[in-house]
Design a protein around this motif. Structure first.
Motif, PDB file in Angstrom:
ATOM      1  N   GLU A 192      73.976  36.285  11.916  1.00 35.45           N
ATOM      2  CA  GLU A 192      73.388  35.095  11.347  1.00 35.45           C
ATOM      3  C   GLU A 192      73.112  35.460   9.660  1.00 35.45           C
ATOM      4  O   GLU A 192      73.347  34.361   8.842  1.00 35.45           O
ATOM      5  N   GLU A 227      79.829  35.826  25.433  1.00 39.33           N
ATOM      6  CA  GLU A 227      79.396  34.274  25.957  1.00 39.33           C
ATOM      7  C   GLU A 227      77.707  34.416  25.509  1.00 39.33           C
ATOM      8  O   GLU A 227      77.257  33.350  24.894  1.00 39.33           O
ATOM      9  N   CYS A 230      78.097  33.692  21.777  1.00 38.82           N
ATOM     10  CA  CYS A 230      78.432  32.242  21.455  1.00 38.82           C
ATOM     11  C   CYS A 230      77.219  31.258  21.844  1.00 38.82           C
ATOM     12  O   CYS A 230      77.257  30.367  21.177  1.00 38.82           O
ATOM     13  N   ARG A 231      76.479  31.615  22.886  1.00 35.42           N
ATOM     14  CA  ARG A 231      75.586  30.440  23.236  1.00 35.42           C
ATOM     15  C   ARG A 231      74.530  30.598  22.366  1.00 35.42           C
ATOM     16  O   ARG A 231      73.740  29.522  22.207  1.00 35.42           O
ATOM     17  N   PHE A 233      74.482  31.846  18.977  1.00 37.83           N
ATOM     18  CA  PHE A 233      74.775  32.045  17.463  1.00 37.83           C
ATOM     19  C   PHE A 233      74.424  30.540  16.955  1.00 37.83           C
ATOM     20  O   PHE A 233      75.182  29.655  17.163  1.00 37.83           O
ATOM     21  N   SER A 234      73.569  30.346  15.925  1.00 37.77           N
ATOM     22  CA  SER A 234      73.185  29.044  15.334  1.00 37.77           C
ATOM     23  C   SER A 234      74.313  28.247  14.827  1.00 37.77           C
ATOM     24  O   SER A 234      74.452  26.782  14.971  1.00 37.77           O
ATOM     25  N   ARG A 235      75.468  28.734  14.180  1.00 41.49           N
ATOM     26  CA  ARG A 235      76.406  28.080  13.577  1.00 41.49           C
ATOM     27  C   ARG A 235      77.559  28.059  14.315  1.00 41.49           C
ATOM     28  O   ARG A 235      78.760  28.180  13.623  1.00 41.49           O
ATOM     29  N   ARG A 236      77.791  28.239  15.561  1.00 41.70           N
ATOM     30  CA  ARG A 236      78.526  28.524  16.374  1.00 41.70           C
ATOM     31  C   ARG A 236      79.845  27.228  16.134  1.00 41.70           C
ATOM     32  O   ARG A 236      81.021  27.831  16.021  1.00 41.70           O
ATOM     33  N   ASN A 237      79.459  26.175  15.914  1.00 42.97           N
ATOM     34  CA  ASN A 237      80.321  25.155  15.536  1.00 42.97           C
ATOM     35  C   ASN A 237      81.310  25.307  14.323  1.00 42.97           C
ATOM     36  O   ASN A 237      82.144  24.618  13.891  1.00 42.97           O
ATOM     37  N   ILE A 241      85.161  32.294  16.420  1.00 43.54           N
ATOM     38  CA  ILE A 241      84.832  33.404  17.085  1.00 43.54           C
ATOM     39  C   ILE A 241      86.186  34.205  17.647  1.00 43.54           C
ATOM     40  O   ILE A 241      86.936  33.746  18.346  1.00 43.54           O
TER      41      ILE A 241
END
Ligand SMILES: CC(=O)SCCNC(=O)CCNC(=O)[C@H](O)C(C)(C)COP(=O)(O)OP(=O)(O)OC[C@H]1O[C@@H](n2cnc3c(N)ncnc32)[C@H](O)[C@@H]1OP(=O)(O)O
Ligand SMILES: CC(C)C(=O)C(=O)O
Length: 556
Positions: A192, A227, A230-231, A233-237, A241
């Motif tokens: 992050e 998983e 990925c679930r 992490f605030s900037r996943r999109n 990854i």
């Protein structure tokens, strides 16, 4: 080894993720691939590649279709630095390919890294620092905050240098090295913090790479870790990854596959699993695993032999003969029941109208990766009747009747048991000719024959035969060619026998093709013998097969 290893070794803790979703997912498409053969693979070699070997490997990777290639650790050595310069200055990087380079979080090394990348059209700068407790305590002797600071300030420097060189399309990769034994929440915290500096977006792409630097757990735990990350992490999109499994426990491929189920988009690895210690994840295996499930890997291994040859030459390491899909024995069956099933599979395939690959014991068609069927079946003392029969069919077009397969198999078995080694095709063919006599080995050679119908279904026959002692001419009568020939032989030699089995087929599909005939005769006391004849004329093939079925003893 210790009686009780629990005093010395502790299991690595799993992640608490009771509502994990990855076990319900399926692999449906290929991930993004990064080959790190020229970096992680290279750093593990006793003799790292010189520029000629690196260039050869680079060309191979392009040919295989890799679009992301980690080419060097430019601050590590002059060879690495100059290799990056060579790729850029000689314009060897195709438009659609991105090179990647690795650096430590040290200011001077970052400067040097950017010097190597000067004027690159597109590049990914890859920063790593170890984040696991053991490394914080032992290697860096730094607190969590200091470790985060190390990554953050290096990222700041990298962003500034990228902005100072806008002629290059930059992408940034950050690896919390030793991710798989870093506390999951600390891995999130540092990523992050790094992402806050980089501010990933379409113009500033970012890859977060989560390495199993040393594989310390079962693949399901790695999948949970991915998983979990990925679930949360605030900037996943906004980021890609990536995973980077090693193979210390021998489950690198499984780790990568489960990590994709768990949400990863990209896999870093090496061809044939080269890399530190027991290697990086093998990208050939992963790609071919997808292919074998009907999913295009978007990599091309149609000339697997060449891929093996170049990798072996550049790495100066052999590819194991049992390496999945690529080893010399990857498609070979020695054992009888496997051979039988494969032979039946190929026969069914010839008659099938569908393209579908349904082949016992062979997960993919060797042809698809440029291999012939030659090595599919090899014969030793573990083999059954189908092994030798397959080799004769594949190489000489002979389709032995089942009873002849069984008869020949007994002789092959006796030979392989006696010698204790593999029987080559040449040795099998030699034995077959000695036993059943097709072609020139025949002790009695049919010279010519004349047959004439006598009416009422009767046929008279005259045959001329080259015996060891000279040419003889025989006469006989019967209701067909073979019975007339049997009559001629029995009256001349005064030995009773009966023709029990007869088979024939053409060899090849053309009108000028030859015929193969197989005959089994039984003699007194139940003795039974096979003979085989091959000739342009089916009648001659049959007569020669009959002659070859007679024993070479003083009865004849
Ligand atoms: C898991 C991986 O594969 S990571 C990649 C590893 N690859 C390589 O190391 C191959 C290339 N490396 C090299 O050529 C050299 O190690 C170099 C040029 C990078 C650095 O060489 P040196 O300056 O001699 O340092 P050395 O190799 O001993 O590295 C260890 C030092 O770097 C520090 N360090 C290790 N990793 C990092 C990092 N990612 N960021 C910042 N510092 C780091 C260590 O704490 C140690 O510091 P210390 O000497 O103050 O205790
Ligand atoms: C630099 C990182 C990604 C690495 O090679 C590892 O962790 O194995």
């Amino acid at each position: 080894m210790l009686q009780d290893p629990s005093q010395k070794y502790l299991p690595h803790p799993p992640v608490n993720l009771p509502d994990r979703q990855w076990p319900n997912q399926q692999l449906t498409h290929a991930p993004r691939w990064l080959s790190t053969d020229l970096r992680d693979g290279n750093q593990a070699l006793a003799e790292p590649m010189d520029s000629a070997r690196k260039l050869r490997f680079w060309e191979l990777l392009l040919k295989c279709g890799f679009k992301e290639i980690e080419v060097a650790f430019p601050s590590a050595s002059e060879t690495d630095f100059q290799f990056v310069r060579q790729l850029i200055e000689e314009r060897r990087i195709p438009e659609d390919v991105t090179i990647q380079v690795l650096t430590q979080a040290r200011s001077d090394l970052i400067e040097r890294t950017f010097a190597a990348l000067q004027d690159a059209h597109r590049a990914t700068v890859h920063l790593y620092n170890a984040t696991a407790p053991l490394f914080r305590r032992l290697v860096f002797r730094q607190s969590k905050e200091e470790i985060v600071q190390l990554a953050v300030s290096a990222t700041r420097q990298i962003r500034a240098l990228c902005e100072a060189h806008p002629q290059t399309q930059w992408s940034y990769e950050y690896s919390p090295e030793t991710f798989c034994f870093t506390e999951p929440d600390f891995a999130l915290q540092i990523c992050e913090a790094v992402a806050d500096v980089w501010e990933p977006c379409a113009e500033r792409p970012m890859i977060i790479n989560l390495p199993a630097t040393v594989e310390v757990n079962t693949p399901n735990v790695y999948a949970d870790q991915i998983e979990y990350f990925c679930r949360r992490f605030s900037r996943r999109n906004a980021v890609c990854i990536s995973v980077h499994p090693h193979n210390d426990r021998g489950s690198g491929v499984a780790s990568a596959e489960l990590a994709i189920l768990a949400g990863a988009d990209r896999v870093e690895g090496c061809l044939f699993g080269n890399g530190d210690r027991t290697g990086n994840v093998c990208l050939v295996t992963m790609a071919m695993n997808l292919y074998s499930q009907g999913i295009s890997p978007r990599l091309d291994f149609s000339d697997m032999k060449q891929v093996v040859e170049v990798a072996e030459q550049c790495n100066q390491l052999p590819v194991h003969p049992r390496h999945p899909y690529a080893g010399k024995l990857a498609f070979t069956a020695f054992s009888g029941s496997h051979q039988d099933a494969i032979k039946k599979g190929f026969t069914a395939r010839q008659q099938a109208s569908s393209l579908r690959w349904e082949m016992p014991y062979l997960p993919v068609d060797p042809n698809d990766i440029g291999c012939s069927y030659e090595a599919v079946i090899r014969v030793n003392s573990q083999s059954g009747k189908s092994g030798a029969a397959w080799m004769l069919e594949q190489n000489h077009g002979l389709m032995l009747p089942r009873a002849l397969q069984q008869d020949f198999s007994r002789h092959v078995q006796a030979r392989t048991d006696r010698d204790g080694n593999e029987m080559t095709l040449a040795a099998i063919w030699q034995l077959f000719r000695e036993l059943y006599g097709p072609h020139k080995l025949a002790g009695r050679q049919l010279l010519d024959y004349r047959s004439e119908s006598q009416g009422e279904g009767l046929l008279s026959l005259q045959v001329r035969i080259q015996m060891e002692a000279g040419v003889i001419t025989l006469q006989g009568k019967g209701n067909g060619l073979l019975s007339a020939a049997a009559d001629a032989l029995q009256s001349r030699f005064n030995v009773a026998f009966a023709i029990e089995d007869y088979h024939e087929h053409t060899l090849g599909r053309h009108s000028e093709s030859r015929s193969a005939a197989y005959i089994r005769c039984t003699f007194a006391k139940g003795e039974s013998r096979w003979g085989v004849g091959i000739d342009n004329d089916v009648a001659r093939a049959s007569l020669q097969a009959l002659l070859n079925a007679l024993p070479s003893d003083d009865r004849f």
